[in-house]
Design a protein around this motif. Structure first.
Motif: not given
Ligand code: F3S
Length: 78
Positions: A8, A13-16, A32, A49-51, A53
């Motif tokens: 992260c 990214d903030g999708a979470c 985050f 989460c796209p990565v 994390a």
């Protein structure tokens, strides 16, 4: 508990934060953090989460264990 880890950092990214049903994911500096008490462990953030994390603290590889502590410490002794 679900915790956010190294991937992260500086990605944020903030999708979470958008899928969390209890809004327990907080922005802090370079990443985050998940509030350990407010979190209901639904796992939605982990899957989005796209990565990748986010993980459960009891499933973390040794190298990422400090992030379990960091998530706890960010909110004080919880
Ligand atoms: Fe970070 Fe992934 Fe959330 S990059 S802000 S843990 S969606």
């Amino acid at each position: 508990a679900l915790v956010i880890t190294a991937a992260c950092i500086d990605v944020k990214d903030g999708a979470c934060t958008k899928v969390c049903p209890v809004d327990c994911i907080y922005e802090g500096g370079r990443m985050f953090y998940i509030h350990p008490v407010e979190c209901v462990e639904c796992g939605l953030c982990e899957s989005i989460c796209p990565v990748d994390a986010i993980a459960y603290d009891d499933e973390l590889p040794d190298a990422l264990l400090p992030f379990a502590t960091a998530n706890r410490d960010y909110f004080g002794a919880a």
